[in-house]
Design a protein around this motif. Structure first.
Motif, PDB file in Angstrom:
ATOM      1  N   ASN A  41      35.644  38.179   3.381  1.00  0.00           N
ATOM      2  CA  ASN A  41      36.293  38.694   4.588  1.00  0.00           C
ATOM      3  C   ASN A  41      35.309  38.577   5.770  1.00  0.00           C
ATOM      4  O   ASN A  41      34.343  39.333   5.840  1.00  0.00           O
ATOM      5  CB  ASN A  41      36.703  40.146   4.356  1.00  0.00           C
ATOM      6  N   PRO A  42      35.538  37.646   6.715  1.00  0.00           N
ATOM      7  CA  PRO A  42      34.606  37.453   7.833  1.00  0.00           C
ATOM      8  C   PRO A  42      34.423  38.691   8.707  1.00  0.00           C
ATOM      9  O   PRO A  42      33.323  38.947   9.194  1.00  0.00           O
ATOM     10  CB  PRO A  42      35.219  36.309   8.644  1.00  0.00           C
ATOM     11  N   GLU A  43      35.486  39.476   8.900  1.00  0.00           N
ATOM     12  CA  GLU A  43      35.373  40.679   9.736  1.00  0.00           C
ATOM     13  C   GLU A  43      34.464  41.714   9.068  1.00  0.00           C
ATOM     14  O   GLU A  43      33.635  42.339   9.722  1.00  0.00           O
ATOM     15  CB  GLU A  43      36.751  41.290  10.009  1.00  0.00           C
ATOM     16  N   LYS A  44      34.614  41.880   7.763  1.00  0.00           N
ATOM     17  CA  LYS A  44      33.770  42.807   7.003  1.00  0.00           C
ATOM     18  C   LYS A  44      32.314  42.327   7.019  1.00  0.00           C
ATOM     19  O   LYS A  44      31.387  43.111   7.191  1.00  0.00           O
ATOM     20  CB  LYS A  44      34.296  42.923   5.575  1.00  0.00           C
ATOM     21  N   TYR A  45      32.126  41.024   6.860  1.00  0.00           N
ATOM     22  CA  TYR A  45      30.794  40.427   6.881  1.00  0.00           C
ATOM     23  C   TYR A  45      30.120  40.684   8.229  1.00  0.00           C
ATOM     24  O   TYR A  45      28.968  41.107   8.298  1.00  0.00           O
ATOM     25  CB  TYR A  45      30.907  38.929   6.596  1.00  0.00           C
ATOM     26  N   LEU A  46      30.833  40.445   9.323  1.00  0.00           N
ATOM     27  CA  LEU A  46      30.281  40.648  10.663  1.00  0.00           C
ATOM     28  C   LEU A  46      29.977  42.123  10.909  1.00  0.00           C
ATOM     29  O   LEU A  46      28.944  42.459  11.502  1.00  0.00           O
ATOM     30  CB  LEU A  46      31.247  40.118  11.726  1.00  0.00           C
ATOM     31  N   LYS A  47      30.842  43.018  10.453  1.00  0.00           N
ATOM     32  CA  LYS A  47      30.605  44.454  10.617  1.00  0.00           C
ATOM     33  C   LYS A  47      29.313  44.862   9.901  1.00  0.00           C
ATOM     34  O   LYS A  47      28.495  45.607  10.453  1.00  0.00           O
ATOM     35  CB  LYS A  47      31.795  45.249  10.060  1.00  0.00           C
ATOM     36  N   SER A  65      31.827  31.756  14.107  1.00  0.00           N
ATOM     37  CA  SER A  65      32.735  30.865  13.374  1.00  0.00           C
ATOM     38  C   SER A  65      32.005  30.121  12.248  1.00  0.00           C
ATOM     39  O   SER A  65      32.631  29.453  11.434  1.00  0.00           O
ATOM     40  CB  SER A  65      33.402  29.858  14.320  1.00  0.00           C
ATOM     41  N   ASN A  66      30.665  30.250  12.203  1.00  0.00           N
ATOM     42  CA  ASN A  66      29.860  29.587  11.172  1.00  0.00           C
ATOM     43  C   ASN A  66      28.740  30.531  10.720  1.00  0.00           C
ATOM     44  O   ASN A  66      27.566  30.230  10.873  1.00  0.00           O
ATOM     45  CB  ASN A  66      29.279  28.276  11.708  1.00  0.00           C
ATOM     46  N   MET A  67      29.114  31.674  10.174  1.00  0.00           N
ATOM     47  CA  MET A  67      28.110  32.683   9.825  1.00  0.00           C
ATOM     48  C   MET A  67      27.992  32.955   8.328  1.00  0.00           C
ATOM     49  O   MET A  67      26.999  33.486   7.870  1.00  0.00           O
ATOM     50  CB  MET A  67      28.403  33.994  10.560  1.00  0.00           C
ATOM     51  N   ILE A  68      29.018  32.627   7.553  1.00  0.00           N
ATOM     52  CA  ILE A  68      29.006  32.910   6.128  1.00  0.00           C
ATOM     53  C   ILE A  68      28.050  31.934   5.424  1.00  0.00           C
ATOM     54  O   ILE A  68      28.173  30.718   5.612  1.00  0.00           O
ATOM     55  CB  ILE A  68      30.424  32.780   5.508  1.00  0.00           C
ATOM     56  N   PRO A  69      27.097  32.420   4.633  1.00  0.00           N
ATOM     57  CA  PRO A  69      26.057  31.551   4.056  1.00  0.00           C
ATOM     58  C   PRO A  69      26.520  30.763   2.829  1.00  0.00           C
ATOM     59  O   PRO A  69      25.995  30.926   1.725  1.00  0.00           O
ATOM     60  CB  PRO A  69      24.944  32.536   3.706  1.00  0.00           C
ATOM     61  N   ILE A  70      27.509  29.912   3.032  1.00  0.00           N
ATOM     62  CA  ILE A  70      28.034  29.084   1.957  1.00  0.00           C
ATOM     63  C   ILE A  70      28.162  27.657   2.473  1.00  0.00           C
ATOM     64  O   ILE A  70      28.612  27.428   3.604  1.00  0.00           O
ATOM     65  CB  ILE A  70      29.407  29.627   1.473  1.00  0.00           C
ATOM     66  N   ARG A  71      27.738  26.703   1.655  1.00  0.00           N
ATOM     67  CA  ARG A  71      27.876  25.286   2.035  1.00  0.00           C
ATOM     68  C   ARG A  71      29.315  24.861   1.924  1.00  0.00           C
ATOM     69  O   ARG A  71      30.007  25.260   1.005  1.00  0.00           O
ATOM     70  CB  ARG A  71      27.010  24.404   1.145  1.00  0.00           C
ATOM     71  N   LYS A  72      29.752  24.062   2.874  1.00  0.00           N
ATOM     72  CA  LYS A  72      31.151  23.581   2.867  1.00  0.00           C
ATOM     73  C   LYS A  72      31.230  22.209   2.252  1.00  0.00           C
ATOM     74  O   LYS A  72      30.330  21.449   2.223  1.00  0.00           O
ATOM     75  CB  LYS A  72      31.691  23.559   4.284  1.00  0.00           C
TER      76      LYS A  72
END
Length: 168
Positions: free
Chosen positions: A142-148, A161-168
Motif C-alpha cells: 500500500n503506497p499510502e501506508k508506506y509513505l505515512k 511515484s517511485n519510492m517502493i524498494p522493489i525492482r520492476k
C-alpha cells in the motif's frame, strides 16, 4: 543527602553486542539486525546491520530532515545514489550522508552485501524498520501506508511515484 555538584558519578551502562546478536527482522528483500537501539542510547544513536541479497534495493532516493546517516560497507559492493551521482562502495567504504542530502542504496551484484547503518540521532528508527517489515510483507504493498510510515520516521521520498524498494 546533599547533592554533589563537583564530582562525576561513574556508572557502567555499556552494551556489548556480539556478532549474530541483536533483534533481527527479515523483510521481503533485506534483513536488519538491531545492534544499538534508540532505547539503549537515549534516542541519540542507532546502529543496524543490513544484509542485502543479490539485486536487492535497500531504499530508493530519499532524505531526512532531522538525522544524519552513515553507511559502512562490510562485505560486497554497495551501489549508492547520492543526489544525481551513483557510487560503487567496496568493503571498508564509509559514506556520511547529512540531513537534507538525497540518497538511496542497493545491491546491483550477484553477491550478498553487508553493511552497518548508523543514524544520529536515531529518532526511534526501530519503529520504522518494524513498520517496513509489516508494510513490505503485504501484497499488494500500500503506497499510502508506506509513505505515512516514511514521513513519521523522518524519511521523505524524492519521487513518491517511485519510492517502493522493489525492482520492476
Amino acid at each position: 543527602m546533599k547533592p554533589d555538584y563537583f564530582n562525576d558519578k561513574l556508572e557502567n551502562k555499556a552494551s556489548i553486542i556480539q556478532p549474530n546478536e541483536g533483534e533481527k527482522l527479515e523483510l521481503s528483500t533485506i534483513a536488519i539486525t538491531f545492534k544499538v537501539t534508540s532505547e539503549m542510547s537515549n534516542d541519540q544513536l542507532g546502529v543496524y546491520e543490513i544484509t542485502l541479497p543479490p539485486m536487492a534495493i535497500g531504499a530508493k532516493l530519499h532524505y531526512h530532515r532531522f538525522m544524519d546517516e552513515t553507511f559502512i560497507v562490510n562485505q560486497g559492493e554497495l551501489t549508492m545514489q547520492v543526489g544525481k551521482e551513483e557510487y560503487k562502495a567496496k568493503p571498508g567504504t564509509v559514506a556520511y550522508v547529512p540531513r537534507f542530502t538525497p540518497h538511496g542504496f542497493k545491491n546491483d551484484t550477484d553477491k550478498t552485501v553487508k553493511l552497518t547503518l548508523i543514524f544520529n540521532p536515531s529518532q526511534k528508527r526501530e519503529g520504522f524498520f518494524k513498520g517496513l517489515h509489516e508494510t513490505l510483507n503485504e501484497v499488494p504493498i500500500n503506497p499510502e501506508k508506506y509513505l505515512k510510515l516514511y514521513n513519521k520516521y523522518d524519511s521523505f521520498p524524492v519521487d513518491t511515484s517511485n519510492m517502493i524498494p522493489i525492482r520492476k
